[in-house]
Each structure stands twice: as structure tokens, then as C-alpha cells.
Design a protein around this motif. Structure first.
Motif, short mmCIF file in Angstrom:
data_model
loop_
_atom_site.label_atom_id
_atom_site.label_comp_id
_atom_site.label_asym_id
_atom_site.label_seq_id
_atom_site.Cartn_x
_atom_site.Cartn_y
_atom_site.Cartn_z
N LEU A 72 -2.78 -77.82 54.87
CA LEU A 72 -3.44 -76.68 55.46
C LEU A 72 -3.15 -75.39 54.44
CD1 LEU A 72 -2.28 -76.36 59.01
CD2 LEU A 72 -4.63 -77.06 58.28
N PRO A 73 -3.77 -74.32 54.29
CA PRO A 73 -3.27 -73.17 53.54
C PRO A 73 -2.02 -72.61 54.10
CG PRO A 73 -5.25 -72.64 54.73
CD PRO A 73 -5.07 -73.99 54.88
N PRO A 74 -1.27 -72.05 53.33
CA PRO A 74 0.08 -71.39 53.88
C PRO A 74 -0.48 -70.27 54.74
CG PRO A 74 0.19 -71.64 51.46
CD PRO A 74 -1.27 -71.87 51.83
N GLN A 75 0.01 -70.03 55.96
CA GLN A 75 -0.39 -69.19 56.88
C GLN A 75 0.69 -68.70 57.90
OE1 GLN A 75 -3.84 -70.86 58.70
NE2 GLN A 75 -3.09 -72.80 58.89
N SER A 76 0.68 -67.67 58.53
CA SER A 76 1.58 -67.08 59.38
C SER A 76 1.32 -66.13 60.32
CB SER A 76 2.97 -66.43 58.41
OG SER A 76 2.10 -65.33 57.72
N VAL A 77 1.96 -65.86 61.30
CA VAL A 77 1.59 -64.88 62.38
C VAL A 77 2.93 -64.38 62.91
CG1 VAL A 77 1.71 -66.71 64.46
CG2 VAL A 77 0.89 -64.39 65.06
N ARG A 78 3.06 -62.82 63.06
CA ARG A 78 4.07 -62.09 63.17
C ARG A 78 4.30 -61.80 64.82
NH1 ARG A 78 4.31 -56.11 62.88
NH2 ARG A 78 6.37 -55.59 63.27
N LEU A 79 5.33 -61.98 65.55
CA LEU A 79 5.55 -61.79 66.88
C LEU A 79 6.71 -60.67 67.21
CD1 LEU A 79 5.49 -65.40 68.18
CD2 LEU A 79 3.72 -63.87 68.19
N TRP A 80 6.61 -59.80 67.93
CA TRP A 80 7.55 -58.96 68.51
C TRP A 80 7.42 -58.66 69.90
CZ3 TRP A 80 3.32 -57.61 65.64
CH2 TRP A 80 2.64 -56.57 66.19
N GLN A 81 8.30 -57.65 70.37
CA GLN A 81 8.26 -57.33 71.77
C GLN A 81 8.03 -56.09 71.67
OE1 GLN A 81 8.88 -59.12 74.67
NE2 GLN A 81 8.58 -60.90 73.41
N ALA A 82 7.10 -55.36 72.72
CA ALA A 82 6.62 -54.11 72.64
C ALA A 82 7.78 -52.92 72.73
CB ALA A 82 5.59 -53.92 74.01
N ASP A 83 8.64 -53.58 73.27
CA ASP A 83 9.90 -52.52 73.42
C ASP A 83 10.90 -52.50 72.18
OD1 ASP A 83 11.06 -54.90 73.98
OD2 ASP A 83 12.36 -54.18 75.81
N ARG A 84 10.75 -53.48 71.29
CA ARG A 84 11.65 -53.81 70.24
C ARG A 84 10.68 -53.93 69.01
NH1 ARG A 84 16.79 -55.49 71.52
NH2 ARG A 84 17.26 -54.61 69.48
N PRO A 85 9.94 -53.08 68.42
CA PRO A 85 8.93 -53.50 67.36
C PRO A 85 9.58 -53.94 65.97
CG PRO A 85 8.52 -51.34 67.99
CD PRO A 85 9.51 -51.89 69.01
N GLU A 86 10.77 -53.08 66.11
CA GLU A 86 11.53 -53.42 64.62
C GLU A 86 12.01 -54.70 64.56
OE1 GLU A 86 14.56 -52.35 67.84
OE2 GLU A 86 12.56 -51.65 67.17
N ARG A 87 12.11 -55.66 65.64
CA ARG A 87 12.68 -56.84 65.29
C ARG A 87 11.59 -57.80 65.46
NH1 ARG A 87 17.56 -57.79 69.17
NH2 ARG A 87 17.70 -59.66 67.60
N SER A 88 11.22 -58.49 64.47
CA SER A 88 9.98 -59.57 64.64
C SER A 88 10.44 -60.68 64.16
CB SER A 88 9.03 -58.94 63.94
OG SER A 88 8.90 -58.60 62.54
N LEU A 89 9.75 -62.03 64.34
CA LEU A 89 9.84 -63.14 63.87
C LEU A 89 8.30 -63.48 63.58
CD1 LEU A 89 11.70 -64.85 66.58
CD2 LEU A 89 12.84 -64.20 64.35
N TRP A 90 8.46 -64.43 62.65
CA TRP A 90 7.30 -65.01 61.91
C TRP A 90 7.21 -66.58 62.40
CZ3 TRP A 90 3.69 -62.32 59.18
CH2 TRP A 90 3.82 -61.18 58.77
N VAL A 91 5.93 -66.88 62.73
CA VAL A 91 5.80 -68.31 62.79
C VAL A 91 4.86 -68.66 61.62
CG1 VAL A 91 4.56 -70.09 64.27
CG2 VAL A 91 5.89 -68.14 65.39
N ALA A 92 5.23 -69.68 60.90
CA ALA A 92 4.69 -69.92 59.53
C ALA A 92 4.47 -71.53 59.27
CB ALA A 92 5.38 -69.02 58.36
N CYS A 93 3.73 -71.73 58.33
CA CYS A 93 3.39 -73.09 57.72
C CYS A 93 3.24 -73.11 56.33
CB CYS A 93 2.24 -73.60 58.71
SG CYS A 93 1.82 -75.05 58.21
N ASP A 94 3.94 -73.91 55.65
CA ASP A 94 3.66 -73.64 54.13
C ASP A 94 2.36 -74.73 53.89
OD1 ASP A 94 4.35 -76.12 54.25
OD2 ASP A 94 6.14 -75.97 53.05
#
Length: 106
Positions: A72-94
Motif C-alpha cells: 500500500l502507499p504510506p498512510q496515516s490517521v491522527r487520533l486524539w481526545q476532544a478534551d486533550r487535543p494536544e495529546r495525539s497518536l497516529w495509526v500509520a502504515c508504511d
């Protein structure tokens, strides 16, 4: 938890796409997300909402391509909690390895 769950769900859909030979895409949709290209029976077995209603997501590419090709092409999605937008995680695939959770932007 949501990021780990999403990585597992994306991998399950990716496996279904490869097995069926179907072009499968994942996109954000209120109040969660949607799969396109899988049969209705399979789509119903996959989650389509966040477990935590405070989960927010950003999809830079617009959609994720999950198959049918094994590479697949490299791709990602960013997740965070509404009350903590400064803390996010990425779900990614190379493009080769499975979707995984990463702490920084891929």
C-alpha cells in the motif's frame, strides 16, 4: 485504546480486501468511520463507531486504501481526545508492515 483498536480493525479490513480482491477504502464518517468496497455482510461485522464518543480523528489523505494489493502507499490517521487535543497518536502504515500506533507524526 482507540488507536490500538483502529489499527486492528484496519488490518482486519486489509486482510478481507486481499482475500476478496476488492478495492477497500476507510474514511471518516459521523459519528465514526466507514468502509467502502467490502460486502455488506463483512462491513456489518466490523466496527464503525469509536468506543469513546470523545475520540476525534484527522485523515490527511482523505481516505485510507486497504487493498487489494499487498503493498500500500504510506498512510496515516491522527487520533486524539476532544478534551486533550494536544495529546495525539497516529495509526500509520508504511505500505508493507501492518498498521501500528505511533506517538509522533509518521
Amino acid at each position: 485504546n482507540e488507536a490500538q483498536r483502529l489499527a486492528a480493525v484496519l488490518e482486519a479490513a486489509r486482510a478481507q480486501a486481499r482475500a476478496s480482491g476488492a478495492i477497500v477504502r476507510w474514511r471518516l464518517a459521523a459519528p465514526g468511520f466507514a468502509f467502502e468496497g467490502l460486502g455488506e455482510t463483512i462491513t456489518k461485522t466490523l466496527p464503525h463507531q469509536w468506543q469513546d464518543p470523545g475520540t476525534r480523528a484527522e485523515l490527511p489523505e482523505g481516505t485510507l486504501l486497504l487493498g487489494p494489493d499487498p503493498v500500500l502507499p504510506p498512510q496515516s490517521v491522527r487520533l486524539w481526545q476532544a478534551d486533550r487535543p494536544e495529546r495525539s497518536l497516529w495509526v500509520a502504515c508504511d505500505g508493507l508492515r501492518p498498521f501500528t500506533v505511533v506517538a509522533l507524526a509518521p
